[in-house]
Design an enzyme around this catalytic site. Sequence first.
Site, PDB file in Angstrom:
ATOM      1  N   SER A  59       0.729  -1.199  -0.134  1.00  0.00           N
ATOM      2  CA  SER A  59       0.106  -0.025  -0.113  1.00  0.00           C
ATOM      3  C   SER A  59       0.754   1.274  -0.096  1.00  0.00           C
ATOM      4  CB  SER A  59      -1.056   0.119   1.253  1.00  0.00           C
ATOM      5  OG  SER A  59      -0.183   0.150   2.454  1.00  0.00           O
ATOM      6  N   GLY A  60       2.168   1.175   0.261  1.00  0.00           N
ATOM      7  CA  GLY A  60       3.079   2.414   0.584  1.00  0.00           C
ATOM      8  C   GLY A  60       3.098   2.646   1.623  1.00  0.00           C
ATOM      9  N   GLY A  61       2.426   1.854   2.871  1.00  0.00           N
ATOM     10  CA  GLY A  61       2.685   1.976   4.107  1.00  0.00           C
ATOM     11  C   GLY A  61       3.751   1.169   4.780  1.00  0.00           C
ATOM     12  N   VAL A  62       4.104   1.602   6.074  1.00  0.00           N
ATOM     13  CA  VAL A  62       5.142   0.898   6.690  1.00  0.00           C
ATOM     14  C   VAL A  62       4.863  -0.651   7.083  1.00  0.00           C
ATOM     15  CG1 VAL A  62       6.383   0.588   8.966  1.00  0.00           C
ATOM     16  CG2 VAL A  62       5.903   2.900   7.897  1.00  0.00           C
ATOM     17  N   ASP A  63       3.629  -1.076   7.195  1.00  0.00           N
ATOM     18  CA  ASP A  63       3.241  -2.396   7.417  1.00  0.00           C
ATOM     19  C   ASP A  63       3.503  -3.414   6.595  1.00  0.00           C
ATOM     20  OD1 ASP A  63       2.499  -1.598  10.029  1.00  0.00           O
ATOM     21  OD2 ASP A  63       0.721  -1.577   9.770  1.00  0.00           O
ATOM     22  N   SER A  64       3.008  -3.100   5.084  1.00  0.00           N
ATOM     23  CA  SER A  64       3.174  -4.027   4.127  1.00  0.00           C
ATOM     24  C   SER A  64       4.585  -3.864   3.686  1.00  0.00           C
ATOM     25  CB  SER A  64       2.172  -3.497   3.099  1.00  0.00           C
ATOM     26  OG  SER A  64       2.234  -2.260   2.554  1.00  0.00           O
ATOM     27  N   CYS A  73     -14.367  -5.118   1.652  1.00  0.00           N
ATOM     28  CA  CYS A  73     -13.325  -4.915   0.821  1.00  0.00           C
ATOM     29  C   CYS A  73     -12.028  -6.211   0.802  1.00  0.00           C
ATOM     30  CB  CYS A  73     -12.429  -3.782   0.990  1.00  0.00           C
ATOM     31  SG  CYS A  73     -10.780  -3.306   0.159  1.00  0.00           S
ATOM     32  N   GLY A 110       0.046  -6.857   4.679  1.00  0.00           N
ATOM     33  CA  GLY A 110       0.858  -6.479   6.007  1.00  0.00           C
ATOM     34  C   GLY A 110      -0.329  -6.447   7.135  1.00  0.00           C
ATOM     35  N   CYS A 130     -11.139   2.406   3.548  1.00  0.00           N
ATOM     36  CA  CYS A 130      -9.944   2.302   2.531  1.00  0.00           C
ATOM     37  C   CYS A 130     -10.246   2.913   1.264  1.00  0.00           C
ATOM     38  CB  CYS A 130      -9.815   0.613   2.369  1.00  0.00           C
ATOM     39  SG  CYS A 130     -11.419  -0.094   2.106  1.00  0.00           S
TER      40      CYS A 130
END
Length: 352
Positions: free
Chosen positions: A9-14, A101, A124, A196
């Site tokens: 997603s561009g986030g830290v977790d993923s 989703c 993530g 989301c």
Amino acid sequence: MARVAVLTSGGVDSSVALCRLVEAGQHSLTAFYIKIWLEDELAFLGSCPWQEDLDYLRQICDSCGVPLEVVSLQREYFRTVVGYALDELRAGRTPSPDVICNRAIKFGAFLDTTDGSFDLVASGHYARTVERDGAVHLLRGLDPVKDQTYFLCQLTQPQVARCRFPIGHLLKAEVRCEAGRLNLPNRDRPDSQGICFLGRVPYDEFVGFHLGEQRGEILEYGSDRVLGAHRGHWFYTIGQRRGLGLAGGPWYVVGKDVQSNRVLVTHARSLADHHRGAFRIRAPNWIAAPPTGERLLVRIRHGVRLIPCVARQRDDRSIDVTLDDPDPGVAAGQFAALYDGEECLGGGEIGL
């Protein structure tokens, strides 16, 4: 070597999830960014970070040597998830679009578009899986605050069997440390908030764009005293306190009269009278198998709170849930996720 589609997603977790899979070196990896934002239709309402997401992802994938593909599922998303959310709001219920989703898009339509090219899908999410007794079971993430199994409670057994959650056994603080160790460009990026599909589009503006506004009365429950006015019952949900604009509060939403477009509220001093101790789950989804006992835990919204309960199955397959501790925010349309210890058994929509 298993072929794994990694949802990013561009986030830290993923991003950390992707890097951990790269370091493990056990799979053939392809990163995917699913474009579901409604920025094209609603650009005038706010900004969408998808281009910023992709900038981060391209840097990370280039450094890891993992190919990155962008898949647009906006049409499927609008038809399946947004359409559902709007229908629920019109009917006076409280939708859970992120739950839909995950089942219909991220672990549904997305895999359909890959045409069998991948054996597994990784994400993530803060969740875990374990295989036993011939089935794959969904377990809560070890971080009690970040656990996301509530949002996964509608996944089917075939979907869960293909899932991998590389950070489900980590705390959020540990994920941040990992991002620092890996020197990821998004290591300090804030967590995303909200529904989301909205990106940075304000929720009320999204609802107003699609459903419009219709002035109605805010009444005190029991006395029918008119306390104020609102823009449409679809802007409010049961248990809501903020945004009512009423003096002498705090006031809480405890009901809605959809036909007359009225919102019913009660003062904080009377809120305990409106706590709900029982509800019914319609057509529950069981991820691995139905529960073998009646004493379970239930979660009626994302968060830390797991409420001990008795869950009894009816002849029509619905589940009657009785809470040990009544809750003020039980609303028709919400999803309730049921747990046996650390295992998320599944769940379904609340019908009152």
